[in-house]
Design a protein around this motif. Structure first.
Motif, PDB file in Angstrom:
ATOM      1  N   UNK A 251      30.069  36.860  34.755  1.00 16.81           N
ATOM      2  CA  UNK A 251      31.015  35.949  34.499  1.00 16.81           C
ATOM      3  C   UNK A 251      32.459  36.647  34.682  1.00 16.81           C
ATOM      4  N   UNK A 252      33.256  36.048  35.699  1.00 10.98           N
ATOM      5  CA  UNK A 252      34.635  36.464  35.958  1.00 10.98           C
ATOM      6  C   UNK A 252      35.515  36.236  34.919  1.00 10.98           C
ATOM      7  N   UNK A 253      36.319  37.478  34.268  1.00  8.14           N
ATOM      8  CA  UNK A 253      37.481  37.118  33.678  1.00  8.14           C
ATOM      9  C   UNK A 253      38.756  37.674  34.241  1.00  8.14           C
ATOM     10  N   UNK A 254      39.673  37.197  33.904  1.00  8.12           N
ATOM     11  CA  UNK A 254      40.941  37.656  34.599  1.00  8.12           C
ATOM     12  C   UNK A 254      41.317  39.192  33.796  1.00  8.12           C
ATOM     13  N   UNK A 255      41.689  40.038  34.690  1.00  7.17           N
ATOM     14  CA  UNK A 255      41.895  41.364  33.986  1.00  7.17           C
ATOM     15  C   UNK A 255      43.233  41.567  33.457  1.00  7.17           C
ATOM     16  N   UNK A 256      43.676  42.580  33.065  1.00  8.81           N
ATOM     17  CA  UNK A 256      42.838  43.616  32.587  1.00  8.81           C
ATOM     18  C   UNK A 256      41.955  43.159  31.281  1.00  8.81           C
ATOM     19  N   UNK A 257      40.736  43.899  31.042  1.00 14.85           N
ATOM     20  CA  UNK A 257      39.975  43.400  30.108  1.00 14.85           C
ATOM     21  C   UNK A 257      39.434  44.448  29.041  1.00 14.85           C
ATOM     22  N   UNK A 258      39.436  44.162  27.802  1.00 13.99           N
ATOM     23  CA  UNK A 258      38.966  45.216  26.942  1.00 13.99           C
ATOM     24  C   UNK A 258      37.737  44.407  26.325  1.00 13.99           C
ATOM     25  N   UNK A 259      36.537  45.157  26.220  1.00  9.20           N
ATOM     26  CA  UNK A 259      35.414  44.778  25.610  1.00  9.20           C
ATOM     27  C   UNK A 259      35.316  45.632  24.359  1.00  9.20           C
TER      28      UNK A 259
END
Lengths: 57, 344
Positions: free
Chosen positions: A1-9
């Protein structure tokens, strides 16, 4: 699944993983060896007549 | 382990002209050295994928990247050299069009889907071979050869940007931005590859391994330059780029495993580990937005997208055959193996 960055999981254990790429592929199948990011391990495997390519971009 | 201070920029060096491999490349080298009365033979007599034609074409394309020591930069646009290049390109492209047929109704999506299926057994795949049984020497040879592209990684693809617009352009630029380090010079993929070469004890100076590279390697790089420099082939460039991005992630994982297995340094592993993660993103962006955006605007270009995908596979297969035949035979895959022994 593509998510717009920046990303914190935030993992179930509370661990935070960060990626600041412009777009981030998040693993949703749990098969990735670099979880929580996708490494394309979800792909189908099959006998194929054509050969595998080895280029990298 | 590589440190920032130890880094030398590979592009700071301008390479010497390589050794000719036949009458065509000898004539081109003569022209570049400024010799008069050079008689350039017709490429019709030359094998389109052979050493002589591929080297002549490679050298002419290099004028658009880094040039050669002793060749004035202005000769990039020398009309006589461009005419020779055009004749060589016609021969190369003609062979590709004949060997990689595309039907009128062939779908770009089907061609990409086919690349997405991972083979159960990796016979014929270099990354499977290197993961399972590759030696340090073979991994060094592989890196030396791939350096012809990776030390200018993503540069040939940047030429397509002015030929795209809208969604396709925005997506292509986003992927290229990532390839060029996302604004950080030490994260440029070409720099990560130079770090890998340093870890493996290879020379990182730009163009160092050109003489060692067989025609099959030159052809894979010439394909990108051909597609990148011609607006008429913009859809083939995009198809080529997509096919590399789609196949790169699993292939890079195997190469990272190969490097870990032989105890290569962290920088060597890092290059391929970065590509596992990055290309899982790039693949989707290129599919949906670069190809999707281009074909929405210019649906008539679909056959050329398919051509770009299949031409890439055709030339990568030829390279894999060459490498695996040599390695399974216990031979070096380089033309001049002693060059790979040169430490950085």
């Amino acid at each position: 699944m593509l998510v717009e960055g920046p990303v914190e999981v935030v993992g179930e254990d509370g661990e935070v993983t960060v990626c600041d790429r412009f777009s981030v592929a998040v693993c949703t199948c749990r098969r990735s060896k670099i979880f929580p990011w996708c490494d394309t391990s979800h792909r189908k495997r099959a006998k194929r007549t054509t050969k595998d390519e080895d280029g990298t971009a | 382990m590589t440190t920032t201070t130890a880094r030398r920029l590979s592009r700071r060096t301008v390479p010497a002209l390589p050794e000719p491999r036949g009458p065509l490349s000898a004539a081109v080298m003569g022209l570049l050295r400024g010799e008069r009365d050079v008689d350039v033979p017709s490429p019709a007599a030359s094998e389109p994928y052979g050493d002589d034609l591929q080297l002549a074409l490679y050298v002419l394309y290099e004028l658009h990247y880094q040039g050669f020591d002793g060749v004035p930069d202005e000769r990039e646009w020398d009309s006589g050299l461009l005419a020779v290049r055009g004749a060589l390109e016609d021969r190369f492209l003609g062979a590709l069009r004949a060997d990689v047929p595309v039907g009128a109704g062939d779908s770009a999506w089907a061609a990409l889907d086919e690349l997405q299926v991972e083979p159960v057994d990796g016979t014929g795949s270099v990354s499977h071979f290197l993961r399972d049984e590759g030696t340090v020497a073979q991994l060094r040879e592989y890196a030396a050869l791939r350096s012809l592209y990776h030390l200018k990684e993503a540069d040939p693809h940047a030429w397509v940007i002015p030929r795209l617009y809208g969604r396709a352009k925005a997506a292509m630029v986003a992927v290229e931005f990532d390839e060029f380090g996302g604004g950080r010079a030490d994260e440029i993929h070409a720099q990560l590859f130079a770090d890998l070469m340093t870890d493996l004890g290879l020379e990182t100076a730009y163009g160092h391994y050109l003489d060692a590279a067989p025609a099959e390697m030159l052809a894979t790089v010439n394909l990108m330059s051909l597609f990148g420099l011609h607006r008429a082939l913009r859809a083939a460039l995009v198809g080529h780029f997509a096919s590399v991005e789609v196949t790169s992630s699993p292939g890079s994982r195997r190469l990272a495993e190969a490097l870990r297995r032989v105890g290569a340094g962290a920088a060597a592993v890092r290059f391929y580990a970065e590509h596992v993660e990055a290309d899982a993103v790039h693949e989707q962006v290129v599919r949906h937005d670069v190809i999707g955006g281009l074909l929405e605007e210019e649906p008539a270009l679909e056959a050329d997208v398919v051509f770009g995908i299949r031409a890439t596979g055709h030339l990568e297969d030829r390279l894999a055959d060459r490498l695996l035949a040599a390695w399974r035979d216990g031979r070096s895959a380089l033309r001049s193996p002693e060059r790979a022994g040169t430490a950085a």
